[in-house]
Design a protein around this motif. Structure first.
Motif, PDB file in Angstrom:
ATOM      1  N   CYS A 122       0.848  -1.203   0.000  1.00 30.65           N
ATOM      2  CA  CYS A 122       0.000   0.000   0.000  1.00 30.65           C
ATOM      3  C   CYS A 122       0.876   1.242   0.000  1.00 30.65           C
ATOM      4  CB  CYS A 122      -0.875   0.044   1.249  1.00 30.65           C
ATOM      5  SG  CYS A 122      -2.298  -1.031   1.197  1.00 30.65           S
ATOM      6  N   MET A 123       1.920   1.174   0.839  1.00 33.85           N
ATOM      7  CA  MET A 123       2.834   2.292   0.974  1.00 33.85           C
ATOM      8  C   MET A 123       3.489   2.612  -0.365  1.00 33.85           C
ATOM      9  SD  MET A 123       5.626   2.106   3.950  1.00 33.85           S
ATOM     10  CE  MET A 123       4.559   1.850   5.336  1.00 33.85           C
ATOM     11  N   LEU A 124       3.988   1.557  -1.021  1.00 30.12           N
ATOM     12  CA  LEU A 124       4.682   1.752  -2.299  1.00 30.12           C
ATOM     13  C   LEU A 124       3.746   2.301  -3.368  1.00 30.12           C
ATOM     14  CD1 LEU A 124       6.938  -1.419  -2.608  1.00 30.12           C
ATOM     15  CD2 LEU A 124       7.690   0.926  -2.374  1.00 30.12           C
ATOM     16  N   LEU A 125       2.482   1.876  -3.299  1.00 31.63           N
ATOM     17  CA  LEU A 125       1.540   2.284  -4.332  1.00 31.63           C
ATOM     18  C   LEU A 125       0.821   3.571  -3.965  1.00 31.63           C
ATOM     19  CD1 LEU A 125       0.001  -1.226  -5.057  1.00 31.63           C
ATOM     20  CD2 LEU A 125       1.538   0.039  -6.539  1.00 31.63           C
ATOM     21  N   GLY A 126       1.035   4.005  -2.718  1.00 31.76           N
ATOM     22  CA  GLY A 126       0.376   5.225  -2.261  1.00 31.76           C
ATOM     23  C   GLY A 126      -1.126   5.072  -2.158  1.00 31.76           C
ATOM     24  N   ILE A 127      -1.574   3.918  -1.661  1.00 34.15           N
ATOM     25  CA  ILE A 127      -3.018   3.754  -1.480  1.00 34.15           C
ATOM     26  C   ILE A 127      -3.358   3.517  -0.005  1.00 34.15           C
ATOM     27  CG2 ILE A 127      -3.671   2.998  -3.799  1.00 34.15           C
ATOM     28  CD1 ILE A 127      -3.314   0.190  -3.010  1.00 34.15           C
ATOM     29  N   ASN A 128      -4.619   3.707   0.302  1.00 36.02           N
ATOM     30  CA  ASN A 128      -5.083   3.631   1.683  1.00 36.02           C
ATOM     31  C   ASN A 128      -4.985   2.223   2.248  1.00 36.02           C
ATOM     32  OD1 ASN A 128      -6.910   3.639   4.029  1.00 36.02           O
ATOM     33  ND2 ASN A 128      -7.307   5.722   3.312  1.00 36.02           N
ATOM     34  N   ARG A 129      -4.637   2.149   3.537  1.00 32.44           N
ATOM     35  CA  ARG A 129      -4.454   0.853   4.177  1.00 32.44           C
ATOM     36  C   ARG A 129      -5.736   0.030   4.303  1.00 32.44           C
ATOM     37  NH1 ARG A 129      -0.437   0.509   9.265  1.00 32.44           N
ATOM     38  NH2 ARG A 129       1.498   0.994   8.196  1.00 32.44           N
ATOM     39  N   THR A 130      -6.885   0.711   4.276  1.00 28.85           N
ATOM     40  CA  THR A 130      -8.146  -0.031   4.423  1.00 28.85           C
ATOM     41  C   THR A 130      -8.303  -1.039   3.296  1.00 28.85           C
ATOM     42  OG1 THR A 130      -9.230   1.754   3.243  1.00 28.85           O
ATOM     43  CG2 THR A 130      -9.419   1.776   5.635  1.00 28.85           C
ATOM     44  N   LYS A 131      -7.679  -0.720   2.171  1.00 27.62           N
ATOM     45  CA  LYS A 131      -7.719  -1.611   1.006  1.00 27.62           C
ATOM     46  C   LYS A 131      -7.094  -2.970   1.348  1.00 27.62           C
ATOM     47  CE  LYS A 131      -8.614  -1.944  -3.364  1.00 27.62           C
ATOM     48  NZ  LYS A 131      -9.970  -1.998  -3.829  1.00 27.62           N
ATOM     49  N   ALA A 132      -6.082  -2.945   2.216  1.00 33.10           N
ATOM     50  CA  ALA A 132      -5.394  -4.185   2.596  1.00 33.10           C
ATOM     51  C   ALA A 132      -6.352  -5.146   3.303  1.00 33.10           C
ATOM     52  CB  ALA A 132      -4.194  -3.863   3.473  1.00 33.10           C
ATOM     53  N   LYS A 133      -7.137  -4.595   4.209  1.00 34.42           N
ATOM     54  CA  LYS A 133      -8.117  -5.402   4.944  1.00 34.42           C
ATOM     55  C   LYS A 133      -9.120  -6.031   3.985  1.00 34.42           C
ATOM     56  CE  LYS A 133      -7.680  -4.035   9.542  1.00 34.42           C
ATOM     57  NZ  LYS A 133      -6.640  -4.851  10.142  1.00 34.42           N
ATOM     58  N   GLU A 134      -9.537  -5.198   3.052  1.00 29.76           N
ATOM     59  CA  GLU A 134     -10.519  -5.641   2.061  1.00 29.76           C
ATOM     60  C   GLU A 134      -9.980  -6.847   1.269  1.00 29.76           C
ATOM     61  OE1 GLU A 134     -12.115  -3.302  -1.640  1.00 29.76           O
ATOM     62  OE2 GLU A 134     -12.156  -2.010   0.145  1.00 29.76           O
ATOM     63  N   MET A 135      -8.701  -6.733   0.889  1.00 30.35           N
ATOM     64  CA  MET A 135      -8.070  -7.803   0.108  1.00 30.35           C
ATOM     65  C   MET A 135      -7.933  -9.084   0.926  1.00 30.35           C
ATOM     66  SD  MET A 135      -7.618  -6.998  -2.883  1.00 30.35           S
ATOM     67  CE  MET A 135      -8.865  -5.755  -3.047  1.00 30.35           C
TER      68      MET A 135
END
Lengths: 260, 302
Positions: B103-116
């Protein structure tokens, strides 16, 4: 630039649970702690010698600095260079790292910069802990004369010089660790390099500054003699030139490396 | 013609002097599940690495989203997710931390990680070290990493490798769902035809770096010619009888004779003819060479 910062942030995140990261903090803490403890337990003997403040500080900081140039710093640099690259070798993540939508050069530069920052932190903490533990000793035993001289300027300068002198080794070891994924090659080459560096530096070979591994030892021995005031001495220039050339060369290696 | 998400034009690639990709012209349409088939060492992974720009392709041979890859590397990579060979996972970090790092490398929100994590069913193992994951869990985490940026195109290199039947079914359903519900384009490589047959809309067959077949799954089916399998009481005599009557015999075993299939009427005529001449027909039916054999034939002839 954004790529570089993101990559750098990720380097910290990835390694925050690894030994390489904690070594930067724990190593100075332990070594300075041990020296301070040694001083404290021999306090009577040392106080009896009636050192002037400045000499006392020199004696005290010399405990760490003496072995710093020859052993601690080169080994730490070798270990850092290895560990930053090994995290990708071990997990076979080079491919995915370079398949991210980030500038290739920033990914590589972030890794290098991360190693530089950790070495800086480590040396900064060495200087800080030396100074703090000196004043702590003074507070614990008023017989010491640490309060008669401020070593901040001198120690900062010495440690900053050490930092600059280590960059040549870092770049060289960085490339070696980049090419080979095993532990023995960078360590073996590094070990031989350090020994060679100590020999050429202490034997006073005219061209010793051509050997990157000799730079910390040279930088330190210079500070003891006439060149004390000079920050950018011959071996520092040499170290920086090595660092820049090898850093650029490393990029071409890493750009080809992702092929496999 | 629909939009081409991936297009390669006469792509050649060499490892030293060895040609590993030979005049490859892939065409992957938007919204398709493209099965990239070939035996081990055929050049599948190399091709995928070229599509990721990990291996540098000659200019104007590889186009992603209609744009030349070398001059649009970052823009192209932003729109795709990939799983190449082994999933790239940091063993000392937990599954969740692996996703956070990405997420950090792609500059996206961490909530996306939970979703995945939820999507691939790793919620319960989120805080476990990824090094301690089973092979199937690692593979699923790899897919979660590939899906993290919600890419339009997914490149999956043997995603079901090493999974148990349950895991294979899960991944398969996930791929179908992604393509149908979320309109993603998926290129999935495999050496198992049966695997691809179940999910793919399009197929490309590669061997020794050459693309031997490319088309829809139905076009692939059409390639296999239907045949008639005949069981009789007296095979040698029947064989003789049929040849004298002008039938072409493809193959015969102790129990069966195999003839080309022409039409159902022709089947009936054959049956009547045999019975009228005193043969007992046990069975007569149409067969189709299954894709597995077709695949072997296609790759063998190369």
């Amino acid at each position: 630039m954004r790529s570089l910062l993101l990559s750098l942030q990720s380097e910290f995140y990835k390694s925050r649970k690894t030994l390489a990261f904690w070594a930067a903090i724990v190593l100075p803490l332990i070594i300075c702690g041990l020296i301070a403890f040694g001083f404290l337990s021999n306090a009577d003997k040392i106080i009896k010698m009636h050192f002037p403040s400045q000499v006392l500080w020199m004696n005290f900081s010399g405990g760490a600095l003496g072995v710093m140039g020859m052993l601690i710093l080169p080994f730490y640099v070798i270990f850092m260079a290895f560990s930053v690259n090994n995290i990708e070798h071990k997990n076979d993540t080079w491919k995915s790292l370079f398949a991210q939508p980030l500038n290739k050069f920033s990914i590589y530069a972030a890794k290098y910069l991360y190693a530089v920052i950790l070495i800086f932190i480590c040396l900064f903490l060495f200087a800080l802990f030396t100074i703090l533990s000196g004043y702590l000793l003074q507070a614990l035993n008023s017989g010491f004369t640490f309060n008669g001289y401020s070593p901040v300027a001198l120690l900062s300068k010495i440690y900053f010089k050490m930092f600059l002198s280590s960059l040549g080794i870092l770049s060289l070891q960085f490339i070696i660790s980049l090419i080979w994924s095993d532990f023995l090659k960078p360590m073996g080459i590094g070990f031989i390099g350090i020994i060679a560096g100590i020999i050429v530096a202490t034997k006073g070979w005219e061209y010793a500054y051509f050997v990157p591994y000799s730079h910390p030892t040279l930088a330190l021995s210079m500070t003891k003699s006439k060149n004390m005031d000079q920050l950018f001495s011959q071996e520092i220039y040499s170290s920086l030139i090595y660092a820049v050339i090898l850093f650029v060369a490393g990029y071409f290696i890493v750009a080809r490396k992702s092929i496999k | 013609m629909k939009d081409l998400i991936i297009e390669t034009r006469g792509l050649n690639y060499y490892f030293g002097t060895q040609k590993v990709v030979d005049d490859l012209s892939l065409k992957v349409e938007k919204g398709s599940i493209y099965g990239f088939l070939g035996p081990n060492g055929a050049g599948k992974t190399t091709s995928i690495k070229i599509l990721l720009n990990l291996l540098k392709s000659p200019a104007d041979t590889v186009f992603l989203f209609g744009k030349e890859i070398n001059s649009n590397r970052i823009a192209s990579l932003k729109r795709l997710g990939a799983l190449v060979e082994q999933p790239a996972i940091y063993a000392h970090l937990s599954g969740e931390e692996n996703l956070y790092n990405r997420c950090m490398l792609l500059g996206i929100n961490r909530t996306k990680a939970k979703e995945m994590l939820r999507l691939v069913g790793l919620e319960d193992a989120a805080s476990k070290k990824a090094g301690k994951y089973s092979l199937g869990m690692k593979q699923r985490l790899g897919i979660a990493l590939a899906l993290l940026s919600d890419p339009e195109l997914l490149l999956l290199d043997e995603p079901t490798n090493g999974l148990d039947p349950n895991g294979i079914i899960e991944i398969r359903n996930l791929m179908i769902e992604l393509a149908t519900k979320h309109q993603k384009t998926i290129l999935v490589s495999s050496h198992l035809l049966a695997e691809i047959e179940r999910i793919a809309t399009h197929v490309g067959i590669i061997n020794k770096g050459k693309l031997l077949f490319q088309g829809t799954i139905n076009e692939l089916h059409d390639l296999s010619k239907p045949m008639i399998e005949l069981e009789l009481n007296d095979i040698p005599k029947g064989q003789e009888f049929l040849t004298t009557n002008g039938y072409q015999i493809l193959n015969s075993t102790e129990k069966k004779i195999i003839l080309p299939f022409i039409s159902t009427e022709e089947c009936g005529r054959l049956n009547t003819l045999l019975i009228q001449h005193g043969f007992t027909v046990y069975s007569i039916y149409q067969i189709r060479k299954d894709l597995e054999h077709l695949f072997l034939d296609i790759t063998k002839n190369n």
